[in-house]
Design an enzyme around this catalytic site. Structure first.
Site, mmCIF file in Angstrom:
data_model
loop_
_atom_site.group_PDB
_atom_site.id
_atom_site.type_symbol
_atom_site.label_atom_id
_atom_site.label_comp_id
_atom_site.label_asym_id
_atom_site.label_seq_id
_atom_site.Cartn_x
_atom_site.Cartn_y
_atom_site.Cartn_z
ATOM 1 N N HIS A 117 0.838 -1.197 0.000
ATOM 2 C CA HIS A 117 0.000 0.000 0.000
ATOM 3 C C HIS A 117 0.871 1.245 0.000
ATOM 4 O O HIS A 117 1.970 1.257 0.560
ATOM 5 C CB HIS A 117 -0.977 -0.009 1.179
ATOM 6 C CG HIS A 117 -0.356 -0.025 2.542
ATOM 7 N ND1 HIS A 117 0.063 1.124 3.187
ATOM 8 C CD2 HIS A 117 -0.097 -1.039 3.393
ATOM 9 C CE1 HIS A 117 0.540 0.818 4.377
ATOM 10 N NE2 HIS A 117 0.466 -0.493 4.536
ATOM 11 N N ASP A 160 -0.202 4.303 1.115
ATOM 12 C CA ASP A 160 -0.604 5.286 2.114
ATOM 13 C C ASP A 160 0.089 5.041 3.450
ATOM 14 O O ASP A 160 0.596 3.945 3.718
ATOM 15 C CB ASP A 160 -2.124 5.292 2.298
ATOM 16 C CG ASP A 160 -2.673 3.935 2.730
ATOM 17 O OD1 ASP A 160 -2.205 2.909 2.202
ATOM 18 O OD2 ASP A 160 -3.568 3.893 3.596
ATOM 19 N N ASP A 215 6.337 0.839 6.843
ATOM 20 C CA ASP A 215 4.896 0.581 6.685
ATOM 21 C C ASP A 215 4.284 1.583 5.703
ATOM 22 O O ASP A 215 3.609 2.515 6.109
ATOM 23 C CB ASP A 215 4.214 0.679 8.044
ATOM 24 C CG ASP A 215 2.751 0.248 8.009
ATOM 25 O OD1 ASP A 215 2.373 -0.481 7.071
ATOM 26 O OD2 ASP A 215 2.001 0.644 8.910
ATOM 27 N N GLU A 239 -5.134 1.491 2.493
ATOM 28 C CA GLU A 239 -5.033 0.303 3.347
ATOM 29 C C GLU A 239 -5.207 0.670 4.808
ATOM 30 O O GLU A 239 -5.784 -0.094 5.595
ATOM 31 C CB GLU A 239 -3.680 -0.383 3.129
ATOM 32 C CG GLU A 239 -3.530 -1.736 3.829
ATOM 33 C CD GLU A 239 -2.973 -1.647 5.258
ATOM 34 O OE1 GLU A 239 -2.980 -2.669 5.964
ATOM 35 O OE2 GLU A 239 -2.540 -0.547 5.660
ATOM 36 N N GLU A 240 -4.703 1.834 5.196
ATOM 37 C CA GLU A 240 -4.721 2.217 6.604
ATOM 38 C C GLU A 240 -6.101 2.643 7.101
ATOM 39 O O GLU A 240 -6.287 2.849 8.300
ATOM 40 C CB GLU A 240 -3.715 3.350 6.856
ATOM 41 C CG GLU A 240 -2.267 3.008 6.561
ATOM 42 C CD GLU A 240 -1.656 2.022 7.542
ATOM 43 O OE1 GLU A 240 -2.404 1.517 8.419
ATOM 44 O OE2 GLU A 240 -0.457 1.739 7.440
ATOM 45 N N GLU A 270 4.258 -6.157 3.867
ATOM 46 C CA GLU A 270 4.143 -5.535 5.188
ATOM 47 C C GLU A 270 5.357 -5.917 6.042
ATOM 48 O O GLU A 270 5.991 -6.951 5.810
ATOM 49 C CB GLU A 270 2.855 -5.987 5.880
ATOM 50 C CG GLU A 270 1.581 -5.512 5.222
ATOM 51 C CD GLU A 270 1.199 -4.087 5.619
ATOM 52 O OE1 GLU A 270 1.991 -3.425 6.333
ATOM 53 O OE2 GLU A 270 0.120 -3.632 5.213
ATOM 54 N N HIS A 298 3.295 2.534 12.744
ATOM 55 C CA HIS A 298 2.387 3.485 13.397
ATOM 56 C C HIS A 298 3.025 4.154 14.609
ATOM 57 O O HIS A 298 2.318 4.636 15.494
ATOM 58 C CB HIS A 298 1.075 2.796 13.813
ATOM 59 C CG HIS A 298 0.333 2.161 12.682
ATOM 60 N ND1 HIS A 298 -0.932 1.628 12.835
ATOM 61 C CD2 HIS A 298 0.653 1.953 11.383
ATOM 62 C CE1 HIS A 298 -1.351 1.128 11.685
ATOM 63 N NE2 HIS A 298 -0.396 1.311 10.784
#
Length: 387
Positions: free
Chosen positions: A78, A80, A110, A144-145, A169, A356
């Site tokens: 992803h 984003d 990520d 995705e997030e 990931e 994150h």
């Protein structure tokens, strides 16, 4: 045009913000990242298809392909990132920073960095003049997030049939063959407000929510005792009470109270079954106080993912990484990608512990081993062997 160096690709990916958020003031388009990837893919001889998301205008998927026909390997990720708190970062989130043998930046693991690893591996194989024998694909998704709208849209692609897919990931290059799903729900209690001096003239939503929470805690124990898969570190489905808000003043009967919960179903526990268990938990309260409790999905539920540990891709990934495939508690786009009919695993550079987090980073000593492993998997799946 030639592709930039590995670190230059990394820097340019990080330098283009692509935050996705349900809050419209934080949400951004991922188009600049998509355009970067498209230019690099085209330089490596890929045909490129860019598609705007039906469910999220202004967000885009990229599908790049080199080779003819179906089958081959797709590398997916992803584009984003999550939002960030600038006050908690010691570095500019959008400037790749090398410090203390780490690469810092928002998306460094990520998971924008994965695209730099993949494109660099393909470039190295091309320089070795090996012959590509199977289709090679790169998939870059949006959102995705938040909603996983990009992966859900690509799952409906009419002519996409890779034999294998690796979702990059951050797993420290350990293959992941199964993970839990994810549901976020709002439990909204609507009472009847009034002056606190006369409680009987109102219906206090906080008091009703007290009963809701008691029932949810019973459901939490029921899930823990009834369902279990020992491959997971946390072997049961989890239910977390994450956020609550109700009322507006001490001298008013609370008219509305809302609780947000997070559920993580195991493979074999369907989203529909879990939703029914949730409704069953609040139904006695709705019988006592008609239509007082609503259960609302905060986003489209994400099912659990599971693949066969005996399939060829899992075996190859275990051989290359020298690690047994594992189960994890977080979720990815894998259940949607798997709908394409391909063997699917999650495996990428960086640790999930950094995802994150402020000052997200990739340890530099992990770069070369990850590069080598990704190159080996691509080579084995799509190229003649190199002596």
């Amino acid at each position: 045009m030639t592709t930039p160096t590995f670190l230059t690709m990394y820097q340019q990916l990080i330098a283009n913000p692509s935050v996705s958020a349900l809050d419209s003031t934080l949400n951004m388009s991922n188009r600049p990242v998509i355009d970067l990837l498209a230019s690099w893919c085209e330089a490596l001889g890929f045909s490129v298809e860019i598609t705007e998301l039906e469910a999220a205008p202004g967000k885009f998927n990229l599908l790049a392909k080199r080779g003819i026909g179906h089958g081959g390997l797709m590398l997916a990720g992803h584009t984003d990132t999550v939002p960030f708190d600038d006050s908690r970062w010691n570095f500019d989130p959008f400037q790749l920073k090398q410090h203390d043998n780490r690469l810092y930046g928002l998306g460094s693991i990520d998971m924008k960095g994965f695209f730099a690893f993949v494109l660099d591996a393909i470039k190295v194989l091309d320089e070795q003049a090996v012959t590509q024998t199977q289709p090679l694909l790169l998939l870059a998704t949006a959102d995705e997030e938040t909603t996983m709208a990009g992966a859900q849209q690509i799952a409906k692609h009419a002519d996409l049939k890779p034999a294998r897919c690796i979702i990059g990931e951050p797993t420290d290059m350990t293959p992941v063959y199964t993970h839990k799903g994810h549901m976020s729900s709002a439990i909204r209690v609507t009472g009847r407000s009034g002056h606190s001096s006369d409680p009987e003239r109102g219906v206090n939503a906080i008091e009703i929510m007290h009963t809701v929470i008691a029932n949810l805690l019973q459901l939490k124990e029921q899930l823990k005792n009834k369902y279990s898969i020992e491959d997971f570190v946390i072997p049961y489905p989890t239910l977390n009470l994450g956020h609550i808000h109700g009322g507006d003043n001490a001298n008013r009967i609370c008219g509305c109270c809302e609780l947000h919960i997070d559920l993580r179903p195991l493979p074999g526990l369907s989203i529909k079954e879990l939703q029914m268990l949730l409704l069953d938990a609040v139904s006695p309260i709705n019988r006592q106080f008609p239509n007082s409790v609503e259960v609302i999905d905060l986003h489209e539920p994400i099912p659990a993912f599971s693949s066969n540990t005996d399939n060829a891709l899992v075996k190859l990934a275990e051989q290359v990484s020298k690690s047994k495939a594992v189960a994890v508690n977080y979720c990815t786009e894998a259940p949607f990608i798997q709908q394409l009919g391909c063997e699917t695993i999650i495996m990428g550079p960086g640790s999930i512990e950094q995802a994150h987090q402020p000052d997200e980073f990739l340890a530099i000593e992990k770069v070369a081993p990850a590069q080598h492993m990704i190159q080996q998997i691509i080579q084995n799946s799509c190229f003649n062997n190199v002596d």
